[in-house]
Enzyme design. Structure first.
Site, PDB file in Angstrom:
ATOM      1  N   HIS A 128       0.975  -1.206  -0.071  1.00 43.30           N
ATOM      2  CA  HIS A 128      -0.045  -0.139  -0.314  1.00 43.30           C
ATOM      3  C   HIS A 128       0.689   1.720   0.020  1.00 43.30           C
ATOM      4  O   HIS A 128       1.525   1.170   0.977  1.00 43.30           O
ATOM      5  CB  HIS A 128      -1.451   0.283   0.783  1.00 43.30           C
ATOM      6  CG  HIS A 128      -1.999  -1.203   1.244  1.00 43.30           C
ATOM      7  ND1 HIS A 128      -1.837  -2.064   2.071  1.00 43.30           N
ATOM      8  CD2 HIS A 128      -3.150  -1.426   0.934  1.00 43.30           C
ATOM      9  CE1 HIS A 128      -2.519  -3.423   1.157  1.00 43.30           C
ATOM     10  NE2 HIS A 128      -3.770  -2.318   1.135  1.00 43.30           N
ATOM     11  N   ARG A 140       4.815   7.066   1.331  1.00 38.07           N
ATOM     12  CA  ARG A 140       5.504   6.197   1.701  1.00 38.07           C
ATOM     13  C   ARG A 140       4.762   5.209   1.285  1.00 38.07           C
ATOM     14  O   ARG A 140       3.782   4.231   1.110  1.00 38.07           O
ATOM     15  CB  ARG A 140       5.503   5.490   3.276  1.00 38.07           C
ATOM     16  CG  ARG A 140       5.712   4.308   3.895  1.00 38.07           C
ATOM     17  CD  ARG A 140       6.221   5.025   5.527  1.00 38.07           C
ATOM     18  NE  ARG A 140       3.880   4.345   5.745  1.00 38.07           N
ATOM     19  CZ  ARG A 140       3.178   3.657   6.681  1.00 38.07           C
ATOM     20  NH1 ARG A 140       3.051   2.655   6.526  1.00 38.07           N
ATOM     21  NH2 ARG A 140       2.176   4.356   6.725  1.00 38.07           N
ATOM     22  N   TYR A 141       5.612   4.142   0.418  1.00 36.24           N
ATOM     23  CA  TYR A 141       4.969   2.655  -0.944  1.00 36.24           C
ATOM     24  C   TYR A 141       5.567   1.871   0.556  1.00 36.24           C
ATOM     25  O   TYR A 141       7.054   1.316   0.753  1.00 36.24           O
ATOM     26  CB  TYR A 141       5.549   3.051  -1.619  1.00 36.24           C
ATOM     27  CG  TYR A 141       5.511   3.437  -2.587  1.00 36.24           C
ATOM     28  CD1 TYR A 141       4.457   2.904  -3.957  1.00 36.24           C
ATOM     29  CD2 TYR A 141       5.893   5.030  -3.083  1.00 36.24           C
ATOM     30  CE1 TYR A 141       3.742   4.085  -5.050  1.00 36.24           C
ATOM     31  CE2 TYR A 141       5.253   5.957  -3.723  1.00 36.24           C
ATOM     32  CZ  TYR A 141       4.577   5.493  -4.574  1.00 36.24           C
ATOM     33  OH  TYR A 141       3.986   6.830  -5.850  1.00 36.24           O
ATOM     34  N   CYS A 142       4.628   1.344   1.156  1.00 39.71           N
ATOM     35  CA  CYS A 142       4.978  -0.075   2.213  1.00 39.71           C
ATOM     36  C   CYS A 142       4.613  -1.504   1.343  1.00 39.71           C
ATOM     37  O   CYS A 142       3.483  -1.743   1.263  1.00 39.71           O
ATOM     38  CB  CYS A 142       3.755  -0.056   3.686  1.00 39.71           C
ATOM     39  SG  CYS A 142       4.040  -0.371   4.955  1.00 39.71           S
ATOM     40  N   MET A 143       6.123  -2.051   1.483  1.00 43.68           N
ATOM     41  CA  MET A 143       6.186  -2.899   0.831  1.00 43.68           C
ATOM     42  C   MET A 143       5.988  -4.617   0.959  1.00 43.68           C
ATOM     43  O   MET A 143       6.633  -4.468   2.335  1.00 43.68           O
ATOM     44  CB  MET A 143       6.786  -3.018  -0.772  1.00 43.68           C
ATOM     45  CG  MET A 143       6.468  -2.003  -1.801  1.00 43.68           C
ATOM     46  SD  MET A 143       4.690  -2.078  -2.656  1.00 43.68           S
ATOM     47  CE  MET A 143       3.973  -0.710  -1.522  1.00 43.68           C
TER      48      MET A 143
END
Length: 171
Positions: A128, A140-143
């Site tokens: 997300h 913040r690309y939280c992968m």
């Protein structure tokens, strides 16, 4: 990294001068994916699962290189944009090739509104994106580590990602 390098990298990232040849990619059938991927990789990418925080491969990695989709190999993120968000998942301030990501708004009774991130060609669930990241993007690309494969900077060329070598020589 000096200011000139930061500006040049920002330009390159935002204007997507890098290309990934998607013409050779064919989405494997589910049975093939189940053989190719580990159970957690399959659950995350194909069933929109989430791996455990702090118990995943890349959350605290400091190695230099790029992260690609575990299914298709399409380039997603660079270690140059990775930061410690304190969440237990690998987080990035921007994508390496924005065109390789699809963002999809979702609403959940328990989690509220958020934006899912998927890979364009394999349609893998990656994680997300949130608007609480660091400057300059505020994102913040939280992968999920399970959705990605890491290609070290020393192996970019031999792995077919030679166009990204210059990112790491400018440091």
């Amino acid at each position: 990294m000096n200011m000139k390098t930061i500006i040049l990298c920002s330009f390159l990232f935002s204007h997507s001068l890098f290309a990934w040849d998607s013409s050779s990619f064919k989405m494997p059938i589910k049975a093939e994916l189940k053989k190719k991927l580990t159970p957690i990789q399959y659950e995350v990418t194909q069933e929109e699962g989430t791996e455990r925080p702090f118990k995943n491969e890349f959350h605290d990695s400091k190695k230099e290189g790029i992260y690609v989709d575990i299914v298709s190999g399409e380039p997603l993120f660079s270690s140059l944009d990775k930061f410690d968000s304190g969440t237990g998942w690998p987080s990035f301030s921007r994508p390496l090739v924005k065109e390789n990501l699809i963002e999809k708004k979702e609403n959940s009774l328990f989690l509220g509104a958020r934006t899912e991130v998927r890979s364009k060609h394999a349609n893998s669930h990656l994680g997300h994106v949130f608007d609480d990241g660091p400057a300059p993007t505020g994102l913040r690309y939280c992968m999920n580590s399970a959705a990605m494969k890491f290609i070290p900077k020393e192996k970019l060329k031999e792995s077919g990602y030679g166009e990204f070598e210059g990112l790491f020589s400018r440091k």
